[in-house]
Scaffold this active site. Structure first.
Site, PDB file in Angstrom:
ATOM      1  N   ASP A   1      12.392  -0.535   8.938  1.00 52.48           N
ATOM      2  CA  ASP A   1      11.488   0.502   8.408  1.00 52.48           C
ATOM      3  C   ASP A   1      11.005   1.396   9.557  1.00 52.48           C
ATOM      4  O   ASP A   1       9.838   1.350   9.949  1.00 52.48           O
ATOM      5  CB  ASP A   1      10.315  -0.222   7.699  1.00 52.48           C
ATOM      6  CG  ASP A   1       9.357   0.732   7.023  1.00 52.48           C
ATOM      7  OD1 ASP A   1       9.704   1.906   6.859  1.00 52.48           O
ATOM      8  OD2 ASP A   1       8.242   0.282   6.674  1.00 52.48           O
TER       9      ASP A   1
ATOM     10  N   GLY B   1      -4.181   4.228 -41.472  1.00 55.68           N
ATOM     11  CA  GLY B   1      -2.916   3.558 -41.787  1.00 55.68           C
ATOM     12  C   GLY B   1      -3.162   2.059 -41.874  1.00 55.68           C
ATOM     13  O   GLY B   1      -3.982   1.527 -41.135  1.00 55.68           O
TER      14      GLY B   1
HETATM   15  C1  SPV Z   1       5.819   0.993   2.402  1.00 57.59           C
HETATM   16  O1  SPV Z   1       5.861   0.435   1.305  1.00 57.59           O
HETATM   17  O2  SPV Z   1       6.808   1.359   2.994  1.00 57.59           O
HETATM   18  C2  SPV Z   1       4.514   1.272   3.032  1.00 57.59           C
HETATM   19  C3  SPV Z   1       3.383   0.390   2.802  1.00 57.59           C
HETATM   20  O3  SPV Z   1       4.452   2.213   3.790  1.00 57.59           O
HETATM   21  S1  SPV Z   1       3.355  -0.770   4.052  1.00 57.59           S
HETATM   22  O4  SPV Z   1       4.621  -1.514   4.026  1.00 57.59           O
HETATM   23  O5  SPV Z   1       2.232  -1.640   3.829  1.00 57.59           O
HETATM   24  O6  SPV Z   1       3.217  -0.070   5.330  1.00 57.59           O
HETATM   25 MG    MG Z   2       6.293   2.910   4.470  1.00 56.89          MG
END
Ligand code: SPV
Ligand code: MG
Length: 436
Positions: free
Chosen positions: A208, A93
């Site tokens: 977390d 092409g």
């Molecule tokens: C997340 O992104 O939640 C992870 C990677 O588990 S860390 O934050 O580095 O633990």
């Molecule tokens: Mg994590």
């Protein structure tokens, strides 16, 4: 009898369309057509991937009346095949003359053909029919859960390295889905998404610590899947109790998630980047292997992956513990290993990779280089890493931008001064297809 002229056509022929047929028809009019079918690694050289495997693409082409034979083209350059077959014509092409990725191969073809007075014949490009249009149509149609789930394994098998971006909602996932750039004539884009426990929790204003329940986490994945097609790796923290993990595996698999990562911690888990600054406990090898085994037994398809994340370096348990655990987790059925570190210096990751690859050449290894962020993608390839996850950057980028604008509105008592830091209303209306 006059010998028929020979014609060489190079193709990926992944999603075959009228444009391909037009080129093959033009080639067939000139003589006997040999298709040089790009192998997976040749396609990767162009920064692309194919949906279909080499043998599947070959079978389709072999059954076309305009094709006399199909041979592999093992690199993006035509050189080897052209020098071997010395065709009278190469047909392509005409759009490749202006394509950054392709024009260097075009120039090479022209030079090589001169050696035996071969000719390049270029077929006018049909703008309405091309691979990208078809790929865009596919995105609009969406993918089935099974197709999406399977794709990660194909990518790990076919690509030198798989690049994954954290996406905490559908909008950030659209960025990971659609952003493509060109570096040195090679297309670069992300291969899939990371559902991060850190950014999923943070976007909900929670720590977390496995406080966001699995139903909310999977709802977020479903939001992403509604508007995208790429595969997703899910961060399931510790995986919870083994009995609960079995349900999680089934739910993720049913949703179309490709892989789950579980980390070898137990009790109240905290974010790994805090290391031993907070109290965190590593699970025993025996318990964690049992969790992997039960998870593998719970999954229904062969394609879903359970990736075992080793926290020995994070918790300062030492390199030999990390290696010992890698061996045990793989023996328990883990489909991949994630090795994590919170050192800025990549030394311990490099040492782990060298040790690990000395006894295991094939198990995929995943890294999350949030701390060791100076290591480049090419250096990870050289180390034998298979998947690199940028694990939190979309959320970390969004938050300061929002904060800046909020402060500006308070400071000035109006929004005028904040406008340069905002997308226009027109742009935001256009960013999502189907808004109008
Ligand atoms: C997340 O992104 O939640 C992870 C990677 O588990 S860390 O934050 O580095 O633990
Ligand atoms: Mg994590």
């Amino acid at each position: 009898m006059k010998k028929k002229k020979t014609v060489y056509v190079s193709m990926i022929a992944d999603l075959l369309h009228a444009g391909h047929i037009k080129i093959l028809e033009a080639a067939f009019e000139k003589g006997e057509v040999t298709v040089g079918l790009l192998t997976t690694s040749a396609i990767n050289e162009l920064g692309d991937t194919a949906y279909l495997k080499y043998d599947q693409r070959k079978k389709v082409l072999e059954n076309l009346s305009f094709v006399n034979s199909v041979i592999p083209q093992e690199s993006a350059s035509y050189k080897k095949n052209l020098k071997t077959h010395k065709p009278d014509f190469v047909v392509h092409g005409d759009d490749w003359a202006t394509c950054k990725t392709q024009s260097k191969y075009r120039n090479e073809v022209i030079e090589i053909l001169k050696e035996w007075n071969g000719e390049l014949f270029e077929v006018p490009y049909s703008s309405e029919i091309n691979d990208q249009n078809i790929k865009n149509q596919l995105i609009k149609l969406g993918v089935t859960g099974v197709n999406r789930l399977q794709r990660l394994r194909y990518l790990i098998r076919d690509k030198k390295i798989v690049r994954i971006l954290e996406t905490h909602n559908a909008l950030s996932a659209l960025i990971a889905e659609n952003t493509t750039i060109e570096v040195n004539g090679k297309k670069e884009s992300f291969d899939g998404f990371w559902s991060s426990s850190l950014t999923d929790s943070t976007s909900k204003g929670k720590p977390d610590i496995e406080a966001v329940d699995m139903t909310s986490r999977i709802n977020a994945v479903n939001d992403i899947f509604e508007v995208t097609t790429k595969p997703l790796i899910f961060d399931a923290d510790t995986g919870g109790k083994t009995e609960h993990f079995e349900f999680t595996v089934r739910s993720l698999e049913r949703t179309g998630v490709s892989a789950v990562v579980i980390e070898d911690k137990t009790g109240l888990k905290k974010n790994s980047l805090l290391g031993n600054e907070v109290k965190q406990t590593q699970d025993t090898i025996e318990n964690f292997c049992n969790k992997i085994e039960k998870g593998k037994a719970a999954q229904i398809s062969d394609d879903f992956m359970i990736i075992a994340r080793i926290e020995s370096l994070i918790l300062e348990a030492g390199m030999s513990d990390a290696i010992k655990r890698a061996k045990a987790y793989i023996a328990a059925g883990a489909d991949g290993i994630m090795i994590h570190s919170r050192h800025k210096d990549p030394d311990e990751i490099i040492e782990f990779m060298n040790k690990f690859r000395s006894f295991d050449k094939k198990t995929p290894v995943v890294v999350v280089p949030t701390s060791f962020n100076a290591v480049t993608i090419d250096e990870f390839i050289d180390l034998g890493v298979n998947v690199v996850i940028s694990a939190n950057h979309m959320l970390r980028a969004a938050y300061p931008a929002m904060l800046k604008v909020a402060k500006s509105i308070l400071t000035h008592g109006r929004t005028l001064e904040a406008e340069p830091d905002c997308m226009s209303i027109k742009e935001i209306l256009e960013i999502i297809p189907g808004t109008k």
